[in-house]
Design a protein around this motif. Structure first.
Motif, PDB file in Angstrom:
ATOM      1  N   VAL A  44       0.621  -4.433  11.037  1.00  0.00           N
ATOM      2  CA  VAL A  44       1.520  -4.238  10.170  1.00  0.00           C
ATOM      3  C   VAL A  44       1.928  -4.758   8.877  1.00  0.00           C
ATOM      4  CG1 VAL A  44       4.081  -4.034  10.006  1.00  0.00           C
ATOM      5  CG2 VAL A  44       2.991  -2.253  11.989  1.00  0.00           C
ATOM      6  N   ARG A  45       1.241  -6.441   9.587  1.00  0.00           N
ATOM      7  CA  ARG A  45       0.909  -7.604   8.861  1.00  0.00           C
ATOM      8  C   ARG A  45      -0.119  -7.290   7.504  1.00  0.00           C
ATOM      9  NH1 ARG A  45       1.565 -12.390  12.839  1.00  0.00           N
ATOM     10  NH2 ARG A  45       3.761 -12.703  13.199  1.00  0.00           N
ATOM     11  N   ARG A  46      -1.185  -6.614   7.911  1.00  0.00           N
ATOM     12  CA  ARG A  46      -2.186  -6.419   7.097  1.00  0.00           C
ATOM     13  C   ARG A  46      -1.453  -5.185   6.422  1.00  0.00           C
ATOM     14  NH1 ARG A  46      -5.548  -2.478   8.015  1.00  0.00           N
ATOM     15  NH2 ARG A  46      -5.291  -2.291  10.197  1.00  0.00           N
ATOM     16  N   THR A  47      -1.311  -4.457   7.046  1.00  0.00           N
ATOM     17  CA  THR A  47      -1.045  -3.156   5.979  1.00  0.00           C
ATOM     18  C   THR A  47      -0.142  -3.800   5.141  1.00  0.00           C
ATOM     19  OG1 THR A  47      -1.063  -1.510   7.344  1.00  0.00           O
ATOM     20  CG2 THR A  47       0.283  -1.001   6.424  1.00  0.00           C
ATOM     21  N   LEU A  48       1.119  -5.085   5.143  1.00  0.00           N
ATOM     22  CA  LEU A  48       2.148  -5.087   3.943  1.00  0.00           C
ATOM     23  C   LEU A  48       0.760  -5.965   3.424  1.00  0.00           C
ATOM     24  CD1 LEU A  48       5.079  -6.206   6.240  1.00  0.00           C
ATOM     25  CD2 LEU A  48       4.839  -4.119   5.312  1.00  0.00           C
ATOM     26  N   PHE A  49      -0.105  -6.641   3.959  1.00  0.00           N
ATOM     27  CA  PHE A  49      -0.494  -7.299   2.774  1.00  0.00           C
ATOM     28  C   PHE A  49      -1.385  -6.505   2.306  1.00  0.00           C
ATOM     29  CE2 PHE A  49      -4.516  -9.755   1.250  1.00  0.00           C
ATOM     30  CZ  PHE A  49      -4.003 -10.525   1.049  1.00  0.00           C
ATOM     31  N   GLU A  50      -1.847  -6.221   2.674  1.00  0.00           N
ATOM     32  CA  GLU A  50      -3.373  -5.123   1.311  1.00  0.00           C
ATOM     33  C   GLU A  50      -2.290  -3.885   0.491  1.00  0.00           C
ATOM     34  OE1 GLU A  50      -5.804  -2.808   4.457  1.00  0.00           O
ATOM     35  OE2 GLU A  50      -7.243  -4.730   4.404  1.00  0.00           O
ATOM     36  N   THR A  51      -1.282  -3.767   1.028  1.00  0.00           N
ATOM     37  CA  THR A  51      -0.386  -2.819  -0.132  1.00  0.00           C
ATOM     38  C   THR A  51       0.225  -3.634  -1.004  1.00  0.00           C
ATOM     39  OG1 THR A  51       1.050  -2.955   1.370  1.00  0.00           O
ATOM     40  CG2 THR A  51       0.521  -0.699   2.119  1.00  0.00           C
ATOM     41  N   VAL A  52       0.262  -4.567  -0.836  1.00  0.00           N
ATOM     42  CA  VAL A  52       1.235  -4.898  -2.086  1.00  0.00           C
ATOM     43  C   VAL A  52       0.110  -6.327  -2.331  1.00  0.00           C
ATOM     44  CG1 VAL A  52       2.567  -7.518  -2.821  1.00  0.00           C
ATOM     45  CG2 VAL A  52       2.934  -6.143  -1.126  1.00  0.00           C
ATOM     46  N   SER A  53      -0.820  -6.637  -2.118  1.00  0.00           N
ATOM     47  CA  SER A  53      -1.545  -7.864  -2.799  1.00  0.00           C
ATOM     48  C   SER A  53      -2.915  -6.219  -3.837  1.00  0.00           C
ATOM     49  CB  SER A  53      -2.319  -7.426  -1.927  1.00  0.00           C
ATOM     50  OG  SER A  53      -3.330  -6.916  -0.879  1.00  0.00           O
ATOM     51  N   SER A  54      -3.219  -4.943  -3.191  1.00  0.00           N
ATOM     52  CA  SER A  54      -3.403  -3.939  -4.236  1.00  0.00           C
ATOM     53  C   SER A  54      -2.718  -3.640  -5.304  1.00  0.00           C
ATOM     54  CB  SER A  54      -4.717  -3.344  -2.846  1.00  0.00           C
ATOM     55  OG  SER A  54      -3.702  -2.046  -1.979  1.00  0.00           O
TER      56      SER A  54
END
Length: 369
Positions: free
Chosen positions: A296-306
């Protein structure tokens, strides 16, 4: 922030809708009765500890206390400090000091924190007994809105206080629940001897009306008001709006598949044939598992940063949040059905409220301070 205003307005509209339906408001008959009982007892107690949520130090203010003058007998206790931003806690401590208010921070589930607070409380009691209460039984009333942790604190103070005084006998327990409104009556628990000190645990009380939509939204997000009155999906959108405009997601950069080829959980690398794979299969839908939180943390990081748009723009923020719901459904292993969005929202809110998706202080210091 302006970008979150749309979600605040949406929740505000839901508030008005709920308030207009008889029997469906957060202000229940037992809350009205508790308000009367508490108001009658406040002038009779020696100390008042106003328990607030450290994530919303101002929004979680206990409105009934506005009718009583602030004094040395009133302590503002910011509970759930482990869920709030540490730098912001320091700012709020300075603010309360500037306002000549006594404040303290605690995590009611941390024994050392509670023990330190009990020592602080006993020091305040000794000041009272030196002035006008020699050999007097001291009563301390815990007040606060629902779900700020009053009962958990009362139980911890009772347990530690009894152990410190080497007293025997069966421990009492106040009712503790993650849902607001579970405490229905005022209960008394002994927390100290010489002099005898009793803490009164009281039901959480909200005002009948909350005109400020932003305050209501914050209280709903932190769990002071039942999710069913507003809707988990709307609350999860509001959380994502706050999260996307913060820097919390940047802490999870190392979890991104774009930064590391190996899966890491709590800093430990694991191979594809590890015990982790077995746990992934066995507990695939349990969102409290570390590997799910990792995803979930990885998903949140990747969706925001990309994200190619500007999250501070209203329409772009909506687009980002919709994309996040889709990706979070995969991270949570939620099957596609009519309830998928609600299930994703419930899991996301639980992780936020237990501090596993960052530390947030939602209130800002008043500008005129």
């Amino acid at each position: 922030m302006a970008a979150t205003a749309g979600y605040v307005q949406k929740l505000g509209a839901a508030v008005k809708k709920v308030a207009g339906k008889r029997g469906s408001s957060w202000y229940t008959p037992h809350m009205a009765a508790a308000t009367r009982a508490i108001m009658e007892r406040i002038p009779l107690v020696d100390l008042v500890v106003e328990v607030r949520d450290a994530r919303v130090p101002l929004s979680s203010e206990y409105e009934l206390l506005r009718n009583f003058p602030h004094s040395l007998r009133h302590i503002i206790l910011l509970n759930k400090m482990d869920l709030a931003s540490r730098p912001q806690l320091k700012v709020w401590r300075a603010y309360f000091e500037q306002q000549n208010l006594i404040s303290y921070e605690v995590n009611a589930h941390n024994k050392e924190h509670v023990k330190e607070f009990l020592n602080f409380l006993q020091a305040r009691v000794r000041e009272l007994t030196r002035t006008d209460h020699a050999n007097h039984t001291i009563t301390v009333m815990l007040l606060g809105i629902p779900n700020v942790g009053k009962s958990a604190l009362a139980n911890a103070l009772h347990q530690i206080g009894r152990i410190s005084a080497a007293e025997k006998g069966k421990l009492k327990h106040a009712t503790v629940s993650p849902l607001p409104g579970e405490t229905k009556d005022i209960s008394s628990l002994k927390i100290g001897s010489h002099p005898n000190i009793y803490v009164l645990d009281t039901p959480g009380v909200l005002p009948p009306m909350i005109p400020d939509a932003e305050v209501y939204s914050k209280l709903a997000l932190t769990g002071a008001i039942n999710d069913c009155l507003i809707g988990e999906s709307e609350l999860a959108q509001y959380f994502l709006a706050i999260h996307n405009l913060s820097d919390e997601y940047k802490k999870w950069a190392k979890l991104s598949m774009n930064h590391s080829e190996k899966i890491t959980v709590d800093g430990m690398e694991t191979s594809s044939d590890s015990e982790l794979d077995k746990r992934r299969k066995q507990y695939a839908t349990d969102h409290t598992q570390d590997f799910v939180v990792h995803d979930v943390r990885r998903t949140l990081f990747e969706t925001v940063s990309s994200f190619p748009g500007n999250p501070e723009a209203g329409k772009d923020l909506v687009e980002l949040i919709e994309a996040q719901f889709s990706e979070l459904q995969k991270a949570f292993k939620v099957l596609v059905d009519t309830q998928a969005r609600t299930k994703v929202a419930a899991k996301l809110l639980n992780l936020y409220r237990t501090g596993r998706l960052g530390h947030y202080t939602l209130d800002s210091i008043p500008r005129n301070s």
